[in-house]
Design a protein around this motif. Structure first.
Motif, PDB file in Angstrom:
ATOM      1  N   VAL A  61       0.860  -1.186   0.000  1.00 42.59           N
ATOM      2  CA  VAL A  61       0.000   0.000   0.000  1.00 42.59           C
ATOM      3  C   VAL A  61       0.891   1.229   0.000  1.00 42.59           C
ATOM      4  CG1 VAL A  61      -1.851  -1.203   1.215  1.00 42.59           C
ATOM      5  CG2 VAL A  61      -0.169   0.095   2.526  1.00 42.59           C
ATOM      6  N   PRO A  62       0.416   2.361  -0.537  1.00 45.42           N
ATOM      7  CA  PRO A  62       1.230   3.577  -0.559  1.00 45.42           C
ATOM      8  C   PRO A  62       1.741   3.933   0.842  1.00 45.42           C
ATOM      9  CG  PRO A  62      -0.705   3.856  -1.950  1.00 45.42           C
ATOM     10  CD  PRO A  62      -0.888   2.551  -1.222  1.00 45.42           C
ATOM     11  N   GLY A  63       3.020   4.285   0.912  1.00 44.85           N
ATOM     12  CA  GLY A  63       3.638   4.623   2.196  1.00 44.85           C
ATOM     13  C   GLY A  63       4.473   3.490   2.784  1.00 44.85           C
ATOM     14  N   ASP A  64       4.327   2.265   2.262  1.00 43.33           N
ATOM     15  CA  ASP A  64       5.189   1.171   2.716  1.00 43.33           C
ATOM     16  C   ASP A  64       6.636   1.482   2.335  1.00 43.33           C
ATOM     17  OD1 ASP A  64       3.092  -0.271   3.742  1.00 43.33           O
ATOM     18  OD2 ASP A  64       2.911  -1.640   2.041  1.00 43.33           O
ATOM     19  N   VAL A  65       7.549   1.210   3.264  1.00 40.46           N
ATOM     20  CA  VAL A  65       8.971   1.393   2.986  1.00 40.46           C
ATOM     21  C   VAL A  65       9.574   0.022   2.714  1.00 40.46           C
ATOM     22  CG1 VAL A  65      11.184   2.244   3.847  1.00 40.46           C
ATOM     23  CG2 VAL A  65       9.061   3.440   4.452  1.00 40.46           C
ATOM     24  N   LEU A  66      10.193  -0.134   1.558  1.00 42.63           N
ATOM     25  CA  LEU A  66      10.803  -1.391   1.153  1.00 42.63           C
ATOM     26  C   LEU A  66      12.300  -1.341   1.408  1.00 42.63           C
ATOM     27  CD1 LEU A  66       8.808  -1.615  -2.173  1.00 42.63           C
ATOM     28  CD2 LEU A  66       8.530  -3.153  -0.211  1.00 42.63           C
ATOM     29  N   LEU A  67      12.836  -2.361   2.076  1.00 42.95           N
ATOM     30  CA  LEU A  67      14.252  -2.412   2.444  1.00 42.95           C
ATOM     31  C   LEU A  67      14.802  -3.793   2.098  1.00 42.95           C
ATOM     32  CD1 LEU A  67      13.841  -0.782   5.981  1.00 42.95           C
ATOM     33  CD2 LEU A  67      14.732   0.350   3.932  1.00 42.95           C
ATOM     34  N   ASN A  68      15.905  -3.824   1.406  1.00 47.04           N
ATOM     35  CA  ASN A  68      16.468  -5.105   0.976  1.00 47.04           C
ATOM     36  C   ASN A  68      17.054  -5.895   2.139  1.00 47.04           C
ATOM     37  OD1 ASN A  68      15.832  -5.005  -1.738  1.00 47.04           O
ATOM     38  ND2 ASN A  68      17.679  -3.900  -2.286  1.00 47.04           N
ATOM     39  N   GLU A  69      16.793  -7.183   2.096  1.00 47.26           N
ATOM     40  CA  GLU A  69      17.277  -8.096   3.141  1.00 47.26           C
ATOM     41  C   GLU A  69      18.568  -8.786   2.734  1.00 47.26           C
ATOM     42  OE1 GLU A  69      17.922 -12.313   4.140  1.00 47.26           O
ATOM     43  OE2 GLU A  69      16.951 -11.618   2.307  1.00 47.26           O
ATOM     44  N   GLY A  70      18.800  -8.963   1.446  1.00 47.48           N
ATOM     45  CA  GLY A  70      19.961  -9.736   1.020  1.00 47.48           C
ATOM     46  C   GLY A  70      20.498  -9.298  -0.320  1.00 47.48           C
TER      47      GLY A  70
ATOM     48  N   GLY B 108      19.625  -3.206   3.277  1.00 52.79           N
ATOM     49  CA  GLY B 108      18.912  -2.063   3.826  1.00 52.79           C
ATOM     50  C   GLY B 108      18.600  -0.952   2.850  1.00 52.79           C
ATOM     51  N   ARG B 109      19.112  -1.048   1.618  1.00 50.22           N
ATOM     52  CA  ARG B 109      18.792   0.024   0.676  1.00 50.22           C
ATOM     53  C   ARG B 109      17.323  -0.087   0.308  1.00 50.22           C
ATOM     54  NH1 ARG B 109      21.312  -1.909  -5.208  1.00 50.22           N
ATOM     55  NH2 ARG B 109      19.573  -3.291  -5.713  1.00 50.22           N
ATOM     56  N   GLY B 110      16.705   1.054  -0.011  1.00 52.37           N
ATOM     57  CA  GLY B 110      15.291   0.967  -0.343  1.00 52.37           C
ATOM     58  C   GLY B 110      14.629   2.303  -0.592  1.00 52.37           C
ATOM     59  N   TRP B 111      13.318   2.227  -0.720  1.00 53.88           N
ATOM     60  CA  TRP B 111      12.540   3.434  -0.984  1.00 53.88           C
ATOM     61  C   TRP B 111      11.072   3.184  -0.679  1.00 53.88           C
ATOM     62  CZ3 TRP B 111      13.370   8.035  -0.342  1.00 53.88           C
ATOM     63  CH2 TRP B 111      12.641   9.076  -0.947  1.00 53.88           C
TER      64      TRP B 111
ATOM     65  N   GLU C  54       1.137   6.844  11.580  1.00 52.58           N
ATOM     66  CA  GLU C  54       1.792   7.998  10.958  1.00 52.58           C
ATOM     67  C   GLU C  54       2.795   8.673  11.893  1.00 52.58           C
ATOM     68  OE1 GLU C  54      -1.296  10.557   9.555  1.00 52.58           O
ATOM     69  OE2 GLU C  54      -1.864   9.201   7.924  1.00 52.58           O
ATOM     70  N   VAL C  55       3.457   7.861  12.716  1.00 52.23           N
ATOM     71  CA  VAL C  55       4.397   8.420  13.682  1.00 52.23           C
ATOM     72  C   VAL C  55       5.639   8.995  12.996  1.00 52.23           C
ATOM     73  CG1 VAL C  55       5.606   6.234  14.097  1.00 52.23           C
ATOM     74  CG2 VAL C  55       5.557   7.972  15.885  1.00 52.23           C
ATOM     75  N   LEU C  56       5.935   8.519  11.787  1.00 50.87           N
ATOM     76  CA  LEU C  56       7.118   9.005  11.062  1.00 50.87           C
ATOM     77  C   LEU C  56       6.816   9.038   9.576  1.00 50.87           C
ATOM     78  CD1 LEU C  56      10.166   9.776  11.185  1.00 50.87           C
ATOM     79  CD2 LEU C  56      10.687   7.347  10.843  1.00 50.87           C
ATOM     80  N   HIS C  57       7.237  10.108   8.923  1.00 55.69           N
ATOM     81  CA  HIS C  57       7.046  10.212   7.469  1.00 55.69           C
ATOM     82  C   HIS C  57       7.869   9.105   6.792  1.00 55.69           C
ATOM     83  CE1 HIS C  57       6.836  11.750   3.398  1.00 55.69           C
ATOM     84  NE2 HIS C  57       5.998  12.721   3.797  1.00 55.69           N
ATOM     85  N   PRO C  58       7.267   8.335   5.874  1.00 56.58           N
ATOM     86  CA  PRO C  58       7.995   7.228   5.243  1.00 56.58           C
ATOM     87  C   PRO C  58       9.310   7.649   4.586  1.00 56.58           C
ATOM     88  CG  PRO C  58       5.649   7.093   4.729  1.00 56.58           C
ATOM     89  CD  PRO C  58       5.860   8.410   5.415  1.00 56.58           C
ATOM     90  N   LYS C  59       9.351   8.827   3.987  1.00 49.13           N
ATOM     91  CA  LYS C  59      10.582   9.263   3.317  1.00 49.13           C
ATOM     92  C   LYS C  59      11.702   9.516   4.322  1.00 49.13           C
ATOM     93  CE  LYS C  59       8.640  11.084  -0.972  1.00 49.13           C
ATOM     94  NZ  LYS C  59       8.465  12.265  -1.856  1.00 49.13           N
ATOM     95  N   LEU C  60      11.357  10.002   5.518  1.00 48.99           N
ATOM     96  CA  LEU C  60      12.395  10.201   6.529  1.00 48.99           C
ATOM     97  C   LEU C  60      13.002   8.859   6.943  1.00 48.99           C
ATOM     98  CD1 LEU C  60      10.799  12.982   8.783  1.00 48.99           C
ATOM     99  CD2 LEU C  60      12.713  13.216   7.186  1.00 48.99           C
ATOM    100  N   LEU C  61      12.156   7.835   7.069  1.00 51.27           N
ATOM    101  CA  LEU C  61      12.679   6.508   7.377  1.00 51.27           C
ATOM    102  C   LEU C  61      13.565   6.002   6.248  1.00 51.27           C
ATOM    103  CD1 LEU C  61      12.925   3.825   8.849  1.00 51.27           C
ATOM    104  CD2 LEU C  61      10.688   3.157   7.901  1.00 51.27           C
ATOM    105  N   ALA C  62      13.115   6.160   5.005  1.00 52.03           N
ATOM    106  CA  ALA C  62      13.894   5.676   3.857  1.00 52.03           C
ATOM    107  C   ALA C  62      15.221   6.428   3.734  1.00 52.03           C
ATOM    108  CB  ALA C  62      13.079   5.829   2.567  1.00 52.03           C
TER     109      ALA C  62
END
Length: 498
Positions: A304-313, A320-323, A346-354
């Protein structure tokens, strides 16, 4: 013979086997690498022979018979052309300039040694790397994983031959123009590297609250990131808090592809993201594959929009790279090597986490990842422990706007540089097209025509060829009598069948 394009009257078309001695290289005999009668020499592989240059940063050695080492020893001016590999590698190559004494070449690299200096080696290499690409791809053979071209076929590679005097003029002009073009291309590549560093800097500063809201006109005025050593967290403003990723987001792994169950009629087919799709601060959606999974799994993993995707391997620098997912493809899910972090409340903006994951997180993931023989990985439990700085909600939107302003400046510059680099590619192709069509330098009526140089090479080769004595044709009556066999006690002779 059909000629690829028109050339001036003083030029002539020939083929590689007519103007050069073309030979294949050595095949490594693993069983005999300890043979004390063999000599150890450096040898070039496909990876060393690039298009327009030789990569000699990693040259292996091989043990071969001394006679083989001598027969394959490279000489100054030899043109090296790849015989096999991926299809786009066929025929790529460059000129040997005696960089490593006693060097030879493997069987997947052909060596063309030009006869009697009839063609400048660099002109042959430039032609093979430009116009030759299409010819090699059309004439190569494709197996399941690799392409190759035979020695017989490569000897038929068509080559335009200018007069010797004109070759010198063409070579001098190309050296001047291409060297200036190479300098410009190197400067553009350096600019791209600097912009990549600025991008990393912006992501780091945005993630830890050190990015000023007053946007400067100069990216060079950005503050440097604070040094981060193992186990040390960067400083953050006093109003911010450190949280673990698992405290602020639901983090889950994706689906593993079960090849045996891809034909299950009860499964549904959906698009899914792999490590290659999840880049640093962007998603590459040019090639998204599909997978069949149970309907319940498809619903559970649907992004869903706003999910942050981070590589595991993957490689260690990919951890950890992602967007941020923005709903680009309906019903899309993710594979098991990609984690999904869905921020709660919505505790943190997804882009700030990414940005934080791509900035400070790069070093954290390297330290906390596990390395196997070929791949690195980070566990789900460790990913949930990733430390994340959380600013007050009323500061987050301004931070995001500031970072995006800087990043949009970089985007604009990168587009301009990309356009300039593409123009450089077209200009190089145009220069080579003019050079090999006889348009780069003027023709001189006093130049000896190329056909005369070629005629001398043919005459010299004819003299050098060993004379073969013709054998009289044998008839049936000339054949020897059938052998005989002794049988029985009476020594009767019996003719054997031919």
């Amino acid at each position: 013979m059909t000629h690829p394009f028109e050339i001036p009257p003083s030029w002539t078309w020939t083929n590689l086997g007519e103007i050069a001695e073309v030979v294949g290289g050595v095949t490594k005999d693993s069983k005999r690498q300890n043979d004390p009668s063999y000599v150890e020499v450096p040898y070039l592989r496909v990876a060393n022979v690039q298009r327009g240059y030789l990569d000699l940063s990693n040259v292996a050695t091989i043990r071969v018979p001394e006679q083989k080492a001598e027969s394959l020893r490279l000489q100054y001016g030899d043109v090296l052309l790849n015989e096999g590999g991926d299809r786009d590698k066929l025929g790529r190559g460059w000129v040997w300039e005696d960089q490593i004494p006693g060097c030879i070449h493997q069987n997947h690299v052909f060596r063309a040694r030009i006869i009697d200096g009839v063609l400048a080696p660099k002109l042959l290499a430039l032609f093979a790397n430009s116009f030759g690409q299409k010819w090699f791809q059309q004439n190569g053979l494709q197996s399941v994983n690799l392409a190759s071209i035979s020695l017989t076929t490569i000897k038929n590679f068509p080559v335009p031959l200018p007069p010797l005097a004109e070759q010198h003029r063409i070579g001098a002009a190309l050296d001047n123009l291409l060297s200036r073009l190479d300098i410009g291309s190197s400067e553009l590549a350096a600019i791209i590297q600097r912009m990549d560093r600025f991008r990393d800097q912006i992501m780091y500063l945005a993630g830890v609250g050190r990015l000023s809201s007053g946007v400067s006109r100069s990216l060079a005025q950005l503050p440097e990131p604070a040094g981060v050593v193992d186990g040390e967290l960067p400083d953050i403003p006093g109003t911010w808090q450190w949280k673990r990723l698992g405290e602020i987001a639901d983090v889950i792994g994706g689906v593993t592809k079960d090849a045996k169950r891809q034909s299950n009629p009860d499964f549904v087919e959906v698009p899914y993201l792999r490590v290659a799709n999840v880049q640093r601060a962007r998603l590459d959606l040019a090639e998204v594959t599909r997978i069949r999974v149970p309907p319940k799994k498809a619903e559970q993993l649907r992004l869903v929009p706003g999910d942050v995707l981070l590589n595991e391997g993957g490689d260690r620098d990919k951890l950890g790279r992602g967007w941020v997912w923005e709903g680009q493809i309906a019903g899309c899910i993710h594979q098991n090597h990609v984690f999904r972090a869905r921020i709660r409340d919505e505790v943190l903006h997804p882009k700030l986490l990414a940005w934080h994951a791509n900035g400070f997180g790069r070093r954290w993931f390297e330290v906390n990842g596990l390395q196997s023989v070929n791949l690195a990985s980070i566990s789900l439990g460790k990913m949930r422990q990733f430390p994340v700085p959380v600013p007050p909600r009323d500061e987050q939107e301004a931070l995001v706007q500031t970072a995006e302003t800087y990043l949009s400046m970089l985007d604009g510059m990168e587009k301009a540089v990309a356009t300039a680099r593409q123009k450089a590619v077209h200009l190089r192709a145009s220069l080579l097209a003019d050079a090999f069509a006889g348009r780069l330098v003027p023709q001189d009526a006093n130049d000896e025509p190329a056909s005369e140089s070629l005629a001398r090479v043919r005459a010299e080769r004819e003299v050098a060829l060993p004379k073969q004595k013709s054998r009289p044709r044998r008839t049936k009556k000339d054949l020897p009598a059938p052998p005989t066999r002794v049988t029985g006690d009476d020594y009767q002779q019996e003719a054997l069948p031919l």
